[in-house]
Design a protein around this motif. Structure first.
Motif, mmCIF file in Angstrom:
data_model
loop_
_atom_site.group_PDB
_atom_site.id
_atom_site.type_symbol
_atom_site.label_atom_id
_atom_site.label_comp_id
_atom_site.label_asym_id
_atom_site.label_seq_id
_atom_site.Cartn_x
_atom_site.Cartn_y
_atom_site.Cartn_z
ATOM 1 N N ALA A 235 76.295 -37.886 -13.891
ATOM 2 C CA ALA A 235 75.492 -37.555 -12.714
ATOM 3 C C ALA A 235 74.676 -36.299 -12.975
ATOM 4 O O ALA A 235 75.163 -35.328 -13.554
ATOM 5 C CB ALA A 235 76.399 -37.345 -11.502
ATOM 6 N N THR A 236 73.426 -36.290 -12.542
ATOM 7 C CA THR A 236 72.555 -35.125 -12.667
ATOM 8 C C THR A 236 71.601 -35.107 -11.483
ATOM 9 O O THR A 236 71.141 -36.166 -11.038
ATOM 10 C CB THR A 236 71.788 -35.138 -14.010
ATOM 11 O OG1 THR A 236 70.907 -34.001 -14.070
ATOM 12 C CG2 THR A 236 70.968 -36.402 -14.191
ATOM 13 N N TYR A 237 71.324 -33.909 -10.967
ATOM 14 C CA TYR A 237 70.563 -33.771 -9.731
ATOM 15 C C TYR A 237 69.388 -32.820 -9.930
ATOM 16 O O TYR A 237 69.440 -31.905 -10.769
ATOM 17 C CB TYR A 237 71.447 -33.188 -8.617
ATOM 18 C CG TYR A 237 72.683 -33.988 -8.295
ATOM 19 C CD1 TYR A 237 72.709 -34.863 -7.218
ATOM 20 C CD2 TYR A 237 73.837 -33.843 -9.056
ATOM 21 C CE1 TYR A 237 73.863 -35.587 -6.903
ATOM 22 C CE2 TYR A 237 74.994 -34.564 -8.756
ATOM 23 C CZ TYR A 237 74.998 -35.428 -7.687
ATOM 24 O OH TYR A 237 76.133 -36.135 -7.384
ATOM 25 N N ASN A 238 68.346 -33.006 -9.096
ATOM 26 C CA ASN A 238 67.298 -31.995 -9.033
ATOM 27 C C ASN A 238 67.818 -30.816 -8.213
ATOM 28 O O ASN A 238 68.941 -30.829 -7.713
ATOM 29 C CB ASN A 238 65.996 -32.571 -8.457
ATOM 30 C CG ASN A 238 66.149 -33.043 -7.020
ATOM 31 O OD1 ASN A 238 67.243 -33.078 -6.467
ATOM 32 N ND2 ASN A 238 65.039 -33.431 -6.414
ATOM 33 N N ALA A 239 66.995 -29.772 -8.050
ATOM 34 C CA ALA A 239 67.487 -28.519 -7.489
ATOM 35 C C ALA A 239 68.025 -28.664 -6.074
ATOM 36 O O ALA A 239 69.057 -28.075 -5.726
ATOM 37 C CB ALA A 239 66.380 -27.464 -7.527
ATOM 38 N N GLY A 307 62.765 -31.823 -10.969
ATOM 39 C CA GLY A 307 62.878 -33.271 -10.889
ATOM 40 C C GLY A 307 61.769 -34.046 -11.563
ATOM 41 O O GLY A 307 61.674 -35.266 -11.384
ATOM 42 N N ASP A 308 60.950 -33.385 -12.384
ATOM 43 C CA ASP A 308 59.824 -34.097 -12.995
ATOM 44 C C ASP A 308 59.964 -34.288 -14.505
ATOM 45 O O ASP A 308 59.075 -34.837 -15.139
ATOM 46 C CB ASP A 308 58.508 -33.371 -12.694
ATOM 47 C CG ASP A 308 58.488 -31.952 -13.237
ATOM 48 O OD1 ASP A 308 59.468 -31.528 -13.882
ATOM 49 O OD2 ASP A 308 57.489 -31.250 -12.986
ATOM 50 N N THR A 309 61.081 -33.841 -15.087
ATOM 51 C CA THR A 309 61.321 -34.070 -16.509
ATOM 52 C C THR A 309 62.748 -34.552 -16.690
ATOM 53 O O THR A 309 63.699 -33.887 -16.249
ATOM 54 C CB THR A 309 61.103 -32.790 -17.335
ATOM 55 O OG1 THR A 309 59.790 -32.279 -17.079
ATOM 56 C CG2 THR A 309 61.227 -33.091 -18.821
ATOM 57 N N LEU A 310 62.889 -35.699 -17.310
ATOM 58 C CA LEU A 310 64.203 -36.311 -17.500
ATOM 59 C C LEU A 310 64.501 -36.396 -18.991
ATOM 60 O O LEU A 310 63.711 -36.939 -19.763
ATOM 61 C CB LEU A 310 64.233 -37.707 -16.883
ATOM 62 C CG LEU A 310 65.576 -38.442 -16.959
ATOM 63 C CD1 LEU A 310 66.602 -37.780 -16.055
ATOM 64 C CD2 LEU A 310 65.404 -39.914 -16.593
ATOM 65 N N TYR A 311 65.649 -35.860 -19.385
ATOM 66 C CA TYR A 311 66.127 -35.955 -20.763
ATOM 67 C C TYR A 311 67.205 -37.038 -20.820
ATOM 68 O O TYR A 311 67.996 -37.198 -19.881
ATOM 69 C CB TYR A 311 66.695 -34.612 -21.224
ATOM 70 C CG TYR A 311 65.649 -33.531 -21.325
ATOM 71 C CD1 TYR A 311 65.080 -33.193 -22.544
ATOM 72 C CD2 TYR A 311 65.215 -32.859 -20.188
ATOM 73 C CE1 TYR A 311 64.112 -32.204 -22.640
ATOM 74 C CE2 TYR A 311 64.240 -31.877 -20.264
ATOM 75 C CZ TYR A 311 63.694 -31.558 -21.489
ATOM 76 O OH TYR A 311 62.729 -30.592 -21.569
ATOM 77 N N PHE A 312 67.256 -37.764 -21.932
ATOM 78 C CA PHE A 312 68.249 -38.821 -22.060
ATOM 79 C C PHE A 312 68.434 -39.141 -23.541
ATOM 80 O O PHE A 312 67.693 -38.626 -24.406
ATOM 81 C CB PHE A 312 67.824 -40.076 -21.287
ATOM 82 C CG PHE A 312 66.517 -40.679 -21.739
ATOM 83 C CD1 PHE A 312 66.485 -41.669 -22.715
ATOM 84 C CD2 PHE A 312 65.309 -40.256 -21.190
ATOM 85 C CE1 PHE A 312 65.284 -42.224 -23.140
ATOM 86 C CE2 PHE A 312 64.108 -40.804 -21.603
ATOM 87 C CZ PHE A 312 64.092 -41.792 -22.579
ATOM 88 N N THR A 313 69.420 -39.976 -23.836
ATOM 89 C CA THR A 313 69.654 -40.396 -25.214
ATOM 90 C C THR A 313 69.462 -41.898 -25.330
ATOM 91 O O THR A 313 69.642 -42.644 -24.369
ATOM 92 C CB THR A 313 71.078 -40.036 -25.678
ATOM 93 O OG1 THR A 313 72.020 -40.624 -24.790
ATOM 94 C CG2 THR A 313 71.278 -38.541 -25.712
#
Length: 646
Positions: A235-239, A307-313
């Motif tokens: 889980a990951t959230y914006n500010a 909330g405008d940049t998403l990092y992932f693998t």
């Protein structure tokens, strides 16, 4: 953790026409079929049974790989040793064996296998990095980072607990502990997937839980909108918590005619975005555009505060380096842009996982492709000069087991590890770095005044030069003549400059206490009154400017630059020793050399007059024939300047 950490794994399985009741005499065949379905808990004893009946390399390999993929490092080492004894191992087997030996802190033995592997594969970057990791493991003292490590026992269980974050004063994390809301499969549902158990681990699927930190209050996160039938994690959230991303697996049907009989349908990990509505309910957002659950995996999402940049693998994508790489995508006009690979300084032929940033902008991630102690290690990357500089987080954060999922929360580093001594498979830990010793701030301060009136002098330029580093700091006194400057400890030279004022003597002091005060007086010179320049020495009988004298004359250069209307006379004097004529000539040559030096520094020759006085203006009794001490003679050997015109 979601299945194997070697790759973002292939998770959901559906088989058509496969019988679970293979006969006992075909132990290996049954073990291999279970292995293909990632049912390692079933495959392990069957491979062992097959090996004990017939000690073959394929049975030993099956058992070794099954234990490796379920993170049982001691059993994996035993079975790779059996495989080694068969002498039918492959280079890939040897690389796996070396990795397992590292997990068991047998770094010297791992080095032996890595050296053997590199003889045949000298350009293999992963093996090279593993070898570097073994060298780190053999120097444990060099890896220690001061701080305190604690197992977050209130959060952990005998199962796998990881991927922690924090939102609205609550911890949110993933766990495969028994789930209280298991949904039953429909009676005629034939996908062959067990909703009560993930066969890779034999436990429940991963689900997200929340808690304030009290183990009695741990509960599943909102149900159908967040926790589905299968895996939910990361889980990951914006500010402001209005948008949430998570890693999920969902079942997607595919026609059996396309798959063919006895084929396996594999569902990969994807990323899900959900948003809170005005009633604080989670609502589905549009499908993440780069999910391709039938082809490859995307996981480990982390979104920045805005909330405008998403990092992932992902195990597939642009400029893919190998294993799983870290990518990012930027949202513009409500659309996610093309994924960008973070490049070779971050990504390796191994696996990079669980990206995140701390509050200082440092990039945190886990990797088994950078030099580490074994399995996944946690790394910190700092962006400098247009590149990422990667460093190992050291111990006790890293161990010979898997250390991953870093999260910078409340001035601490949270992460997960399956190291020995934990409460379960993966446990959540918190590392509090030791306070950085506060570097003492040394302050040089004082007041500059007029020598005659004792009034403060504003706008005096003060130059502080560190005698060790040769660095300089320039400051100016305020309207009350005060100055103050924080400095490092050390020896400093202070010089003071103000138009129509002089202070030739250089003030030298040591900052050995926190506060060093140095007051200074300056004076307005008079016409035709000689002013001595300290520390102007010449070698015996010579007139060349020595380096130490040049430094003192540089102060006079500054005074003349600050007072461009002044014309001066440079006067050189000797003591009474040697004959009068010689001394007169010598002093004239020295005065001329002094003028020449000032001219070389940009002072106009028209403003300068050279005058040698020999021994004609002695300051004491030490004339010809009078016995005097060396100190008394030294007083007469001087260089002076006299202002001829303001």
């Amino acid at each position: 953790m979601i299945a194997s950490r070697k790759l973002i794994p292939l998770l959901l399985l559906a088989a058509a026409g496969y019988s679970q009741h293979a006969s006992a005499q075909y132990a290996y065949t049954e073990a291999y079929k279970a292995y293909q379905l990632y049912n390692f808990e079933k495959a392990k004893p069957l491979f062992e049974k097959a090996y004990h009946k017939n000690p073959s390399a394929k049975a030993a390999r099956g058992a070794a790989d099954s234990y490796r993929l379920t993170k049982d490092y001691k059993q994996a080492a035993t079975w790779y040793a059996h495989l080694w004894e068969t002498r039918q191992f492959t280079p890939e087997d040897e690389l796996h064996y070396a990795g397992i030996l590292m997990n068991n802190q047998q770094y010297t033995d791992a080095l032996t296998h890595l050296d053997h592997y590199l003889q045949a594969n000298p350009d293999n970057k992963l093996a090279q990095q593993m070898k570097a990791g073994c060298l780190l493991g053999n120097q444990p003292q060099a890896m220690i980072v001061k701080g305190t490590l604690e197992n977050m026992a209130a959060l952990n269980s005998p199962y796998s607990d990881w991927s922690i974050t924090r939102i609205n004063e609550k911890y949110v994390f993933a766990s495969d502990r028994p789930y209280k809301d298991i949904r039953k499969s429909a009676f005629f549902e034939h996908e062959g997937i067990k909703k009560k158990m993930y066969t890779w681990t034999g436990n429940s699927y991963l689900h997200l839980y929340e808690t304030t930190g009290d183990s009695a209050l741990i509960k599943p996160l909102e149900k159908r909108s967040v926790n589905g039938d299968y895996h939910s994690s990361n889980a990951t959230y914006n500010a402001n918590g209005s948008t949430m991303f998570l890693a999920i697996t969902t079942f997607e049907k595919r026609a059996s005619s396309v798959l063919g009989k006895d084929s396996i349908l594999t569902m990969n990990i994807g990323i899900k975005e959900i948003n809170r509505d005005d009633k604080e309910r989670w609502m589905k957002a549009p499908k993440f555009p780069y999910n391709a659950t039938l082809q490859y995996s995307l996981g480990d999402p982390w979104v920045n505060p805005s909330g405008d940049t998403l990092y992932f693998t992902s195990n597939q994508g642009p400029e893919h380096q190998g294993g799983t790489d870290i990518y990012y995508t930027v949202k513009k006009d409500e659309k996610w842009g093309e994924p960008v690979n973070m490049g070779m300084s971050i990504n390796t032929p191994g696996n990079e996982r669980t990206p995140a940033f701390d509050t200082e902008g440092n990039f945190l991630f886990a990797s088994d492709g950078h030099p580490g102690l074994g399995g996944l290690d946690i790394f910190k990357a700092v962006y400098k000069s247009h590149q990422w500089l990667v460093t190992n987080a050291g111990t006790p954060v890293n161990s010979s087991h898997d250390d991953f999922a870093p999260a910078a929360l409340d001035s601490s580093l949270y992460f997960a590890s399956n190291r020995e001594g934990g409460k379960g498979s993966d446990d959540i830990y918190r590392f509090r770095p030791a306070p950085v010793p506060v570097k003492p701030v040394f302050v040089i301060s004082g007041i500059v005044t007029d020598r005659k009136t004792n009034r403060p002098l504003p706008e005096v330029q003060i130059t502080l030069r560190n005698r060790i580093t040769q660095t300089t700091i320039k400051i100016i006194t305020d309207k009350d003549g005060h100055y103050q400057q924080p400095v490092d400890s050390g020896k400093y030279e202070l010089s003071f400059h103000k138009t129509k004022y002089i202070t030739i003597a250089r003030d030298t002091l040591n900052t050995t206490t926190v506060n060093t005060r140095r007051n200074q007086q300056m004076e307005q010179p008079q016409l035709n009154k000689p002013i001595k320049i300290d520390n102007i020495y010449f070698d015996l009988g010579k007139s060349e400017i020595r380096p130490d004298a040049a430094k003192e004359l540089d102060k006079l250069v500054v005074i003349l630059q600050d007072n461009p209307t002044w014309d001066i006379e440079l006067g050189a004097h000797t003591d009474s020793r040697s004959n009068d004529a010689y001394n007169m000539g010598l002093s004239q040559r020295r005065a001329a050399a002094t003028v020449a030096y000032l001219v070389s520094k940009g002072i106009s020759a028209r403003r300068l007059t050279a005058k040698g006085y020999g021994e004609t203006r002695l300051l004491n009794k030490c004339a010809n024939g009078v016995k005097c001490s060396e100190e008394e003679h030294l007083r007469n050997r001087r260089t002076e300047f006299t202002i001829l015109k303001f």
